[in-house]
Scaffold this active site. Structure first.
Site, short mmCIF file in Angstrom:
data_model
loop_
_atom_site.label_atom_id
_atom_site.label_comp_id
_atom_site.label_asym_id
_atom_site.label_seq_id
_atom_site.Cartn_x
_atom_site.Cartn_y
_atom_site.Cartn_z
N MET A 270 0.81 -1.23 0.00
CA MET A 270 0.00 0.00 0.00
C MET A 270 0.83 1.27 0.00
SD MET A 270 -3.08 -0.99 -0.20
CE MET A 270 -3.79 0.64 0.04
N ARG A 271 2.17 1.14 0.12
CA ARG A 271 2.99 2.34 0.18
C ARG A 271 2.86 3.16 -1.11
NH1 ARG A 271 7.41 0.31 2.03
NH2 ARG A 271 7.20 1.03 4.17
N ALA A 272 2.72 2.50 -2.25
CA ALA A 272 2.61 3.21 -3.52
C ALA A 272 1.38 4.10 -3.54
CB ALA A 272 2.56 2.21 -4.68
#
Length: 685
Positions: A270-272
């Protein structure tokens, strides 16, 4: 005086990414990828002059905010408030772990017998920039420390009887040349944004770059004054954008569209999504707007996603801009509607897949797993090599197809075959009884590994400062002197022996003669070598590729950490001609000797891929055996992968292995991954 940031020519995306990282440090830093001479370091150092000043207290070693001092900050509340430049801390590639995280204050320990903490570079970088040039060459143990600090925002130190935790929030900026090897995936994902840079191709831009650089080198102060107004405007715009960022609105519609783009490109984690959303808001603030637009989201995707799609060493970073535009759509998104339990299914059916909700329209192309249509638009990507280069085509009965050969027919010259699927490689190791370069393959002594034990100095030995075992030294001095403080004698000094994983130089010596093409073995050979290259990437090894065919051998790739370069050279490797095996072995020995003069700590591993049928010149087999004996005398760990096939075998590769003092492995076993987990190579050292 640094080169002015505003004077950089032709690198708009690079300067934009660095400025966005300054507008919102929570984006997570910037990775700049590019060849040498493309203004990477110049831009990073120029950015520091634009950053606003900070407030701290005199005597503070941690750059603490005035109202939030660290627990161990030596500056008290009565200390004078001072204005300081935003720190730009450069981490050298060869820095020690103590220099990065901090260590015990040696001077106070020896003089006063007091254990106190001396802050390192992570403390100095707090609230500033931490810049790592050639970040892809950073040792693994330093990368691990950076990962922990970047993830937690604190630096925790437990060593030499000292336990310290201090804040360390910084913007990580790294530059790298991809030709020298790629980053570990864990560190790559920590960078919020990535930029690919190259020297301008336009002649007028290149001339302007040279013109400005010559002017700066001749009269740097005059040159800086010429751009002073532009620098001031950029600095003021940066402050305004930072203040405006909190008021920027990212609609739910665009937030959902960002999630759809990340899912459509198959980005892990989910960092993107988070970084893309923050970057889009920072872009809007930089452009003086309080609402995110489609162009903000598109540019944010181009900066935040390319490096997160690279899953392996042979995958090129980047994203398809046409596919990005398709996923973003042409219109602004409608805000998502909340589900109403009182309403029935709409006209598109319960699943939204068609009038009856039974799945996709049968008249349309079937979807595939990544959300795109599996129609002819992807055929060019799946087609693979042209028909004449493939090894899996059926032959007509009694008649070989055009471009095909049999065991009894001579192989055509310069045939290029595609690699077969690479199997999971077995681990190749060599005993590490001597000092070696840090890596992830063989266990042994290391300059930067973990401390295995402390010992007294040997006669004539001079310890490195980084290896000084301070606590055992002080204990030895106290035991000798009792409680009296009489200083430290040389016999009291204790020194750490360090142990860890070692990296190697893997020299691939590959038979590219006609026999490899005549029996259609080169595809399997390339598949096996590809698995070795992938393993070398994971183990942080250097690789070199030597091939032999015709009358001589060739160094196709000098030693490099860029295993993807070896893969590209391997993909276009042709076969044909005789088998000068002795020349190949001697060329491999030359590569090893040359590299040893530059990097004596890195131990070589020789992997020879051949059927052993030397036939180039009179006495070719004897020459090959003499070359093998020479390599064995140099005590070079080696492995022979035997490519011979068929019912009748000569066993020449096995004889070559005996002369090398090396294990002998069948190609079909190695390529299929059916070997034992570890292949241990012998060495006398």
């Amino acid at each position: 005086m640094n080169y002015p940031f505003s004077a950089i020519v032709g690198q708009d995306r690079l300067t934009t990414a660095l400025l966005l990282g300054a507008v919102d440090p929570r984006i997570g830093g910037v990775l700049v990828r590019g060849s040498k001479g493309s203004a990477k370091s110049t831009a990073v150092r120029g950015l520091a002059a634009l950053l606003p000043d900070l407030l701290s207290r005199a005597g503070c070693e941690y750059n603490c905010p005035v109202d939030q001092p660290a627990d161990l900050c030596p500056a008290g509340e009565e200390a004078e408030v001072k204005t300081m430049r935003t720190p730009l801390v450069e981490l050298p590639v060869g820095a020690s772990e103590d220099r990065l995280i901090g260590s015990i204050d040696l001077e106070r320990a020896l003089k006063d017998g007091v254990r106190s903490f001396q802050p390192g570079l992570l403390a100095r970088a707090h609230r500033g920039l931490l810049y790592v040039d050639e970040v892809n060459l950073l040792d693994d143990h330093l990368v691990d420390v950076l990962l922990d600090a970047a993830a937690m925002g604190v630096n925790h130190v437990e060593r030499e009887g000292v336990s310290v935790t201090h804040p360390s929030e910084f913007q990580l900026v790294g530059t790298m040349n991809p030709e020298e090897g790629e980053l570990r995936p864990q560190l790559l994902d920590r960078f919020g944004l990535t930029v690919e840079v190259a020297a301008p191709s336009d002649a007028s831009e290149r001339a302007e770059v040279v013109r400005r650089r010559l002017s700066y080198d001749s009269h740097s102060e005059t040159f800086a004054e010429r751009f002073a107004a532009e620098e001031k405007q950029l600095a003021e715009r940066l402050i305004k954008a930072t203040d405006l960022r909190a008021r920027v609105v990212l609609s739910d519609g665009w937030l959902v569209r960002i999630a759809e783009v990340c899912a459509g490109f198959g980005v892990d984690g989910m960092r993107a999504d988070i970084v893309t959303a923050r970057t889009a808001k920072a872009l809007a603030a930089w452009n003086g707007r309080t609402e995110v637009t489609r162009e903000d989201v598109r540019e944010a995707c181009l900066l935040a996603l390319p490096h997160r799609r690279r899953r392996g060493p042979f995958d090129d970073p980047g994203i398809d801009e046409d596919e990005l535009d398709r996923l973003l759509g042409d219109d602004d998104p409608e805000p998502p509607q909340a589900d109403d339990p009182d309403e029935g299914p709409d006209q598109d059916g319960p699943d939204g897949d068609g009038p009856d909700g039974d799945g996709p329209d049968p008249t349309g192309p079937p979807p595939n797993g990544d959300g795109r249509e599996a129609d002819g638009r992807r055929q060019d990507r799946q087609a693979g090599p042209p028909p004449e280069t493939r090894s899996d085509q059926p032959e007509s009965p009694g008649q070989p197809q055009e471009g095909r050969t049999t065991d009894h027919a001579p192989a055509p010259q310069n045939r290029v075959e595609a690699a077969t699927a690479a199997a999971a490689p077995s681990l190749i190791t060599a005993p590490g009884r001597r000092l070696g370069a840090s890596g992830r393959r063989s266990r042994g002594k290391s300059r930067r590994g973990a401390a295995a034990r402390s010992r007294a100095l040997r006669a004539g030995e001079s310890p490195r400062a980084a290896d000084l075992a301070l606590s055992p030294t002080l204990i030895a001095a106290a035991a000798r002197n009792g409680m009296a403080s009489k200083g430290i004698h040389r016999t009291d000094i204790r020194h750490y022996d360090r142990a860890g994983k070692q990296g190697h130089l893997i020299v691939l010596c590959v038979d590219a003669s006609g026999s490899m093409g005549a029996r259609r073995r080169m595809g399997a050979v390339k598949g096996a070598i590809r698995s070795l290259l992938f393993d070398a990437y994971q183990r942080r090894d250097l690789v070199s590729l030597v091939t032999f065919r015709g009358k001589d051998a060739e160094t196709v790739l000098p030693p490099t950490a860029g295993v993807e370069l070896a893969d590209r050279r391997l993909a276009v490797l042709p076969t044909g001609g005789r088998t000068p095996l002795a020349a190949g072995l001697l060329r491999a020995a030359d590569v090893i000797e040359r590299h040893a003069r530059r990097d004596p700590d890195r131990r070589p591993l020789l992997v020879t891929v051949t059927d052993g049928r030397a036939n180039a010149g009179t006495g070719a087999v004897g020459e090959a055996h003499r070359a093998a004996n020479l390599l064995a005398a140099k005590d070079i760990p080696a492995l022979v992968i035997d490519t011979e096939s068929g019912f009748v075998r000569t066993g020449l590769a096995g004889e070559l292995a005996r002369n090398l003092g090396a294990p002998h492995v069948e190609l079909q076993d190695f390529a299929s991954g059916s070997l034992a987990r570890t292949i241990r190579l012998a060495t006398g050292r």
